[in-house]
Write an enzyme that holds these catalytic residues in place. Structure first.
Site, PDB file in Angstrom:
ATOM      1  NE  ARG A  40       2.678  -2.977   2.232  1.00  0.00           N
ATOM      2  CZ  ARG A  40       1.802  -4.082   2.492  1.00  0.00           C
ATOM      3  NH1 ARG A  40       1.388  -4.661   1.388  1.00  0.00           N
ATOM      4  NH2 ARG A  40       1.441  -4.354   3.798  1.00  0.00           N
ATOM      5  CD  GLU A  99      -0.652   2.021  -1.539  1.00  0.00           C
ATOM      6  OE1 GLU A  99      -1.213   1.898  -0.333  1.00  0.00           O
ATOM      7  OE2 GLU A  99       0.025   1.302  -2.113  1.00  0.00           O
ATOM      8  CG  HIS A 118      -3.279  -0.992  -0.436  1.00  0.00           C
ATOM      9  ND1 HIS A 118      -2.099  -0.809   0.025  1.00  0.00           N
ATOM     10  CD2 HIS A 118      -3.230  -2.372   0.082  1.00  0.00           C
ATOM     11  CE1 HIS A 118      -1.203  -1.459   0.699  1.00  0.00           C
ATOM     12  NE2 HIS A 118      -2.092  -2.593   0.843  1.00  0.00           N
TER      13      HIS A 118
END
Length: 368
Positions: A281, A310, A329
């Protein structure tokens, strides 16, 4: 400790609700009916175009009230809406996006992750981006667009044989990455929070596709562990050519890599040696310190499938940082994703029927 459930071979009284962006295959439903003839199966297909975040759907109260098993990405009922719910199978590797929901934080309902689903495709992304960087694919693709033939200095190109990959977080993704890296002749160093001194402690008891990963934990040449900064730094100082971040995001792992850690990677003549790959992450890494490490030559480069913030905003300096590959992602995407999820679900339904412990169950104390 959770109370061990009693066996219920036909899953009488159970209702499975699937909330997913895919239709559940008819043959899968038929297979469940053959195994568990008293299980009721209901599905709701979410509207999703394949880009952006999945919506949290709102379903009628009547849909939730008898559900005992739920398969979902993000759509959850309140505890009052689903009073019979016993087991939630999420379709993500972590639950950090669910920890503030009442049904997670205020109940002891079993949550199980999709641990094991992502290993094949994410390990391909990790190794693929590393090899692309080492073999200058981004540079050569740009030259192709410019119709320009320039081989560059071939004396600086190298292959992966004999190099060392350090995997921070030796779960299913890390273990499959180790398997692929080992096949290329790389040495593996593993890091886990808790010590794994015995063969039994190194085994992976989560779900894994048959024949993949490192279920026995035998691939690492060195295994590091421990909760302190000194423990982490010992791992980072072990001579890593590729550092793979594959740890869950918890309060303990937030900003796990800062300037101090990049300086350890670069110490003793190792500046510019380590390529950092983040598929965990974004907040596991301090973004400003990462950019400084890239610009200052502390690390060789980075591949980022996750960022902080993000989505990465337009104009963010990370877009133009030196020696970085960024993807939005997507490393976990695969046409086989849902079939693997359903395999975990079927495995856990069998365990539920047998009165056994569920696989991939989240430990709320640890956050994963």
């Amino acid at each position: 400790m959770p109370v061990k459930p009693e066996a219920n071979k036909t899953l009488r009284g159970h209702k499975l609700l699937v909330v997913a962006p895919w239709k559940v295959p008819d043959d899968f439903v038929a297979g469940l009916a053959a195994k568990f003839p008293d299980l009721e199966v209901v599905s709701h297909v979410e509207t999703w175009t394949g880009g952006g975040d999945l919506p949290r759907v709102s379903l009628p109260a009547e849909t939730w009230k008898d559900v005992t098993v739920l398969l979902t990405f993000t759509s959850l009922p309140t505890p009052a809406e689903a009073p019979k719910l016993q087991y939630v199978q999420v379709m993500t590797a972590g639950v950090n996006h669910l920890v503030d929901t009442p049904i997670y934080k205020d109940t002891d309902i079993a949550f199980c992750t999709a641990n094991g689903v992502h290993g094949p495709q994410i390990s391909e992304w990790v190794i693929g981006t590393y090899l692309a960087f080492e073999h200058r694919f981004p540079q050569y693709l740009q030259q192709q667009r410019e119709a320009r033939w320039d081989r560059g200095n071939l004396l600086t190109l190298d292959d992966a044989e004999g190099k060392t990959v350090g995997i921070l977080g030796y779960g299913s993704i890390g273990r499959q990455t180790a398997r692929v890296a080992t096949a290329m002749g790389m040495k593996v160093h593993a890091y886990t929070l808790h010590p794994r001194p015995t063969p039994e402690s190194r085994r992976d008891h989560g779900w894994t596709p048959a024949g993949l990963g490192d279920p026995e934990g035998v691939l690492p040449a060195r295994w590091f562990s421990g909760p302190t900064t000194a423990d982490l730094h010992a791992f980072l100082a072990s001579g890593l050519d590729l550092l793979v971040l594959a740890t869950p995001l918890t309060e303990a792992t937030r900003h796990l890599l800062t300037r101090a850690e990049f300086e350890v990677l670069a110490a003793d003549g190792r500046a510019g040696r380590t390529f950092v790959s983040n598929i965990a992450r974004g907040p596991v890494v301090h973004t400003a310190d990462l950019m400084a490490a890239l610009e200052g030559g502390l690390i060789r480069g980075a591949a980022l499938d996750v960022t902080d913030p993000e989505p990465l905003p337009d104009g963010h300096p990370l877009w133009t940082a030196k020696n970085v590959i960024i993807t939005p992602h997507i490393s976990g995407a695969s046409l086989k994703y849902f079939s693997r999820i359903l395999a975990i679900l079927e495995c856990n339904l069998q365990r539920l029927a047998d009165g056994a412990e569920l696989v991939n169950r989240v430990d709320r104390r640890r956050g994963y």
